[in-house]
Design a protein around this motif. Sequence first.
Motif, PDB file in Angstrom:
ATOM      1  N   THR A  66      43.822  38.975  45.078  1.00 16.92           N
ATOM      2  CA  THR A  66      43.702  39.923  45.582  1.00 16.92           C
ATOM      3  C   THR A  66      41.761  40.781  45.122  1.00 16.92           C
ATOM      4  O   THR A  66      41.360  40.157  44.262  1.00 16.92           O
ATOM      5  CB  THR A  66      44.509  41.503  44.698  1.00 16.92           C
ATOM      6  OG1 THR A  66      44.065  41.193  42.987  1.00 16.92           O
ATOM      7  CG2 THR A  66      46.161  40.970  44.637  1.00 16.92           C
ATOM      8  N   ARG A  97      44.698  48.353  48.064  1.00 12.74           N
ATOM      9  CA  ARG A  97      44.208  46.718  47.749  1.00 12.74           C
ATOM     10  C   ARG A  97      43.770  45.690  49.228  1.00 12.74           C
ATOM     11  O   ARG A  97      44.861  45.982  49.802  1.00 12.74           O
ATOM     12  CB  ARG A  97      45.572  45.958  47.047  1.00 12.74           C
ATOM     13  CG  ARG A  97      44.948  46.595  45.779  1.00 12.74           C
ATOM     14  CD  ARG A  97      44.092  46.245  44.607  1.00 12.74           C
ATOM     15  NE  ARG A  97      43.491  45.164  43.739  1.00 12.74           N
ATOM     16  CZ  ARG A  97      42.257  44.885  43.915  1.00 12.74           C
ATOM     17  NH1 ARG A  97      41.826  45.550  43.137  1.00 12.74           N
ATOM     18  NH2 ARG A  97      42.802  43.561  43.311  1.00 12.74           N
ATOM     19  N   ASN A 145      39.577  44.289  45.647  1.00 14.95           N
ATOM     20  CA  ASN A 145      38.906  46.182  46.088  1.00 14.95           C
ATOM     21  C   ASN A 145      39.341  46.784  47.365  1.00 14.95           C
ATOM     22  O   ASN A 145      38.875  45.380  48.445  1.00 14.95           O
ATOM     23  CB  ASN A 145      37.877  46.478  45.147  1.00 14.95           C
ATOM     24  CG  ASN A 145      37.504  47.482  45.106  1.00 14.95           C
ATOM     25  OD1 ASN A 145      38.149  48.616  44.519  1.00 14.95           O
ATOM     26  ND2 ASN A 145      36.786  47.971  45.789  1.00 14.95           N
TER      27      ASN A 145
END
Length: 278
Positions: free
Chosen positions: A66, A39, A68
């Motif tokens: 967060t 992440r 990808n």
Amino acid sequence: MIATPRFAIEQALRKVPFSMSADHVHQAHEIYYLLAGERYYYINQRVYALQKGDLIWISKHDFHRTSNKGSGSHERILINFDEEFAASSMNVSPSSDQNQLLLPEKSFLLRPSAEEQCELEHLFRQMLDEYHQEHAYRQLYLQSLLLQLLIRIRRIQSATADTIAPERSEKQQRVYSVIAYLHAHYDESLSLDQLAEHFYISSTYLCRIFKQTTGFTLVEYLQDVRVQQARAYLRETSWKVTSIAEKTGFDSIAHFGRVFKHLTGHTPLQYRKKYKKE
């Protein structure tokens, strides 16, 4: 009315790419542990690259999100708790020195060893089991487990020579410069072409590296910065909404209202009213 101490833990597995639509902030502390996958974690204008077994401590009031990285599949554990819940486990006041020593003021990334990961995951499993049951003395047991976890995190941190630094490639350093500029000039009329010219790069390249580094488009990020500041003005001043829209760089009150509601779920006036009630 006395508020109940707050604690929550959840485990989530996502098999498809997922990125949060906007950064956010809590009035409580947060612990994020990556069980599997990769992440990007964005905290206060910096990006951290997480790998399996990494733990992020997010101090309250730090904006974060967060996004990808890699294949997109990941699994994580997330804990949120307030200072009263942590203090109760030690039978001290939330503002006591003993409590504050266990609750770091600044956010950081830890990369525990394989042995340390096993110890942490054992505590997480105990917490998850207890949290989803209605056993006698449930809150006391969760508080004792949280205390063990906080001590373990502090021990790992004190035994680590250096905390894991944010990503600092040449591309990311350039993006950090753009981010700093946006935070300094959010109240001005800014365009993609102006930013590209200011940083001596093409608009296409700027868009690409900004999205790759932050997970935001430039427009999304600028809107988010403006709304963060607008929220502060709504909480801390009695200025009219039209004045706040102007001071945060929005070209119209209608545009301000649409963006604000999209990112917060409330109109500016609803947000101000809700905050004053709380």
